[in-house]
Design an enzyme around this catalytic site. Structure first.
Site, PDB file in Angstrom:
ATOM      1  N   GLU A 194       9.099  83.510  33.963  1.00 53.01           N
ATOM      2  CA  GLU A 194       8.551  83.618  32.611  1.00 53.01           C
ATOM      3  C   GLU A 194       9.425  82.922  31.567  1.00 53.01           C
ATOM      4  OE1 GLU A 194       9.137  86.150  34.663  1.00 53.01           O
ATOM      5  OE2 GLU A 194       7.123  86.700  35.318  1.00 53.01           O
ATOM      6  N   ASP A 249       1.540 101.148  38.066  1.00 57.64           N
ATOM      7  CA  ASP A 249       2.798 100.453  38.342  1.00 57.64           C
ATOM      8  C   ASP A 249       4.026 101.101  37.711  1.00 57.64           C
ATOM      9  OD1 ASP A 249       2.081  98.533  40.177  1.00 57.64           O
ATOM     10  OD2 ASP A 249       1.353  97.149  38.637  1.00 57.64           O
ATOM     11  N   SER A 296      -4.868  88.028  37.119  1.00 60.21           N
ATOM     12  CA  SER A 296      -4.907  89.247  36.322  1.00 60.21           C
ATOM     13  C   SER A 296      -5.077  88.953  34.831  1.00 60.21           C
ATOM     14  CB  SER A 296      -3.623  90.053  36.546  1.00 60.21           C
ATOM     15  OG  SER A 296      -3.597  91.175  35.698  1.00 60.21           O
TER      16      SER A 296
END
Lengths: 308, 274
Positions: free
Chosen positions: A55, A114, A34
């Site tokens: 992350e 989303d 993405s």
């Protein structure tokens, strides 16, 4: 090649930078398909690191790579890049002024389906408040390429915020680009709109269609450091100022402009998201409209000055 | 230098480091006595036996790197750096003064020899992984990244993200050392927030695990040496230690995690460490 998608422009620019400079490395957190980190991964598998869905670790790992003299780009959705990794950015990157570039992809409402969990409406505010951090938000795909190159060439931490969806280009390849300089998109003599990101094209349309007023549009793609002198110059002789951003009106571009204009005594209106989280929508324009981020809202903001 | 002489030299250095910690903290101001003293032997072995570096050229490319993930014991590392010649010993007396190069937690911009900004716990291992990956890209062979982690600090989830990532990236040039002093800021780990079994956790994450007495210099240097021959996986040395080690009134006393020394305690500590 001219792209019409900021992610594609960003990913391809990383590849171009990777060819020119072997110190460029890229880290992804299972979103390379993405963020377009996958393009770099395909071109330079040795210099691309898949860090898993983690992350925080990715961000501090980038700090370590920067300490080894590399120029790491970390990619994730903006909510995770700026939100989940806030402490890592602050503690392990920004305090040391390390040369890490953080890409907040699918920023703002652009991941429309989303919903609130994936829509970063406060990332500019968070990143802007961190000392040493440069914050950029390109207006279109063409500017994304220039800005990606620019942040790679400056020393220190940078946060780049890009959109998920296709968009029209409003700048051209030939426009000069200087990091830190707001640029004039359209001149006018009554009001000025400062816009950033996708709202630049919306602001341009508003300025072109508004009746009876001459409106200047300025693209503020470097939100921090903000060139205060240039901002003050752009508002000289203007009757009012509108700030337009796909971000909360708290702490983003509007706040930065208001800080810059604190001694200018100009009325300011904010076209942004009113202290709310995002929500799911079926498409991006529908969601922008739902949150008041349209040409009509900008026109209304300008016309509201006439009623003062 | 034969082995016995080496061990004796490193033990003397460790005592000197503990002394430096006490001098840095001084009287009447809080300082991390406990965790500094538990780590002192490990840090002595790293700086005065194991690691390759040049205090006159702290950024030398071909060097080993030491990261203090338990950044609150910065004073211990400062003392080691001063002892190693990175800056004059006299600087230690200025620790935490406004404008001092010696901040309450490690600062890469201010202090020569500091490799990473730590203090928000649980981040050192991730930074170490970045350095490990960088060393491999730069084909720097026979050099390592060492990262010292507190056992209480292992509560932080980022450690376990990093533990997975270190194994996934086969970071065999990375050696983590867990200072297992069994106390955290508010009490015994086993009572406050149990984290055992540390060894089995790391094993399950794909690490080479070595357990030692963290105050036995022979065991420390052997473990560090052993980690060099491990290929394709990172090593963790779990060092069993005593918080406050070397200062009788501070040993295993929770309040000396970040304690204040009275004049009397200060003098006694220096006497015990002389």
């Amino acid at each position: 090649m001219t792209y019409t998608n900021q992610r594609l422009a960003y990913g391809n620019t990383l590849v171009a930078l990777g060819k020119e400079n072997d110190r460029i490395v890229v880290l992804d957190a299972d979103l390379a398909a993405s963020t377009m980190g996958k393009l770099f991964e395909a071109a330079f598998p040795e210099r691309h690191f898949e860090m898993g869905i983690a992350e925080a670790n990715m961000t501090s790992t980038a700090a370590g790579l920067a300490q080894m003299g590399f120029i790491p780009f970390t990619n994730s959705f903006a909510v995770f890049a700026a939100g989940r990794s806030y402490d890592q950015i602050r503690q392990t990157i920004a305090i040391g002024c390390l040369n890490v570039k953080i890409c907040g992809s699918s920023a703002g409402l652009s991941d429309f389906g989303d919903g609130s969990t994936h829509q970063a409406v406060e990332d500019i505010a968070i990143m802007r408040a961190i000392p040493n951090m440069t914050v950029v938000c390109p207006a279109d795909a063409i500017e994304t390429e220039k800005i990606t190159r620019a942040i790679a060439s400056v020393q220190g931490p940078c946060y780049i915020r890009i959109c998920r969806n296709d968009m029209e280009n409003i700048t051209s390849e030939d426009d000069p680009f200087v990091l830190g300089k707001p640029s004039l998109l359209k001149d006018g003599s009554d009001y000025v709109i400062f816009a950033t990101g996708v709202m630049c094209s919306v602001a341009l349309k508003a300025a072109e269609s508004i009746k009876n007023h001459s409106v200047r549009v300025v693209n503020v793609s470097t939100i921090k450091p903000l060139d205060r002198a240039a901002v003050i110059e752009f508002v000289r002789d203007m009757k009012g100022v509108v700030c337009a951003e796909e971000h909360s009106i708290i702490g983003g571009l509007g706040s930065a402009i208001a800080e810059a204009l604190r001694r200018e005594c100009k009325p300011i209106e904010f076209v942004g998201i009113e202290d709310k989280f995002g929500c799911s929508g079926h498409n991006y324009p529908e969601l922008l409209a739902h949150y008041g981020l349209t040409e009509e809202h900008i026109i209304e903001a300008i016309e509201s000055f006439e009623r003062i | 230098m034969d082995r016995n002489e080496l061990i004796s030299m490193l033990e003397t250095k460790a005592k000197k480091l503990r002394r430096g910690v006490i001098v840095s903290i001084g009287v009447g101001l809080a300082g991390h006595v406990g965790g500094s003293c538990s780590s002192a032997d490990i840090v002595s072995a790293l700086y005065f036996y194991k690691m390759h570096y040049d205090p006159k050229n702290p950024k030398m490319k071909d060097r080993d790197r030491f990261l203090l993930s338990k950044g609150h014991v910065a004073i211990l590392q400062y003392t080691a750096l001063a002892e190693a010649g990175f800056f004059p010993y006299e600087e230690l007396a200025h620790t935490k003064e406004i404008g001092s190069m010696l901040q309450g937690h490690p600062d890469v911009q201010k202090t020569p020899g500091i490799e990473a900004g730590t203090g928000s716990l649980g981040q050192g291992l991730s930074i170490a992984l970045g350095m490990s990956l960088g060393m491999k890209l730069d084909r720097i062979e026979n050099r390592k990244v060492y990262v010292l982690i507190g056992d209480g600090e292992l509560d932080e989830g980022q450690n376990w993200e990093a533990a997975m990532a270190c194994a996934a990236h086969k970071a065999d040039n990375l050696c983590a050392i867990v200072d297992r002093n069994r106390l955290q800021a508010t009490g015994k780990i086993v009572e406050r927030f149990p984290i055992e079994p540390i060894d089995k956790k790391f094993e399950a994450f794909g690490w080479n695990v070595i357990e030692i007495d963290g105050h036995n210099m022979g065991e420390i240097i052997d473990a560090l040496d052993k980690s060099d021959s491990v290929k394709d996986k990172p090593t963790v040395i779990i060092a069993n230690t005593i918080k406050g080690k070397g200062i009788s009134f501070a040993e295993n006393v929770v309040s000396f995690h970040n304690g204040i020394l009275s004049e009397e305690q200060y003098q006694q500590a220096l006497k015990e460490l002389s």
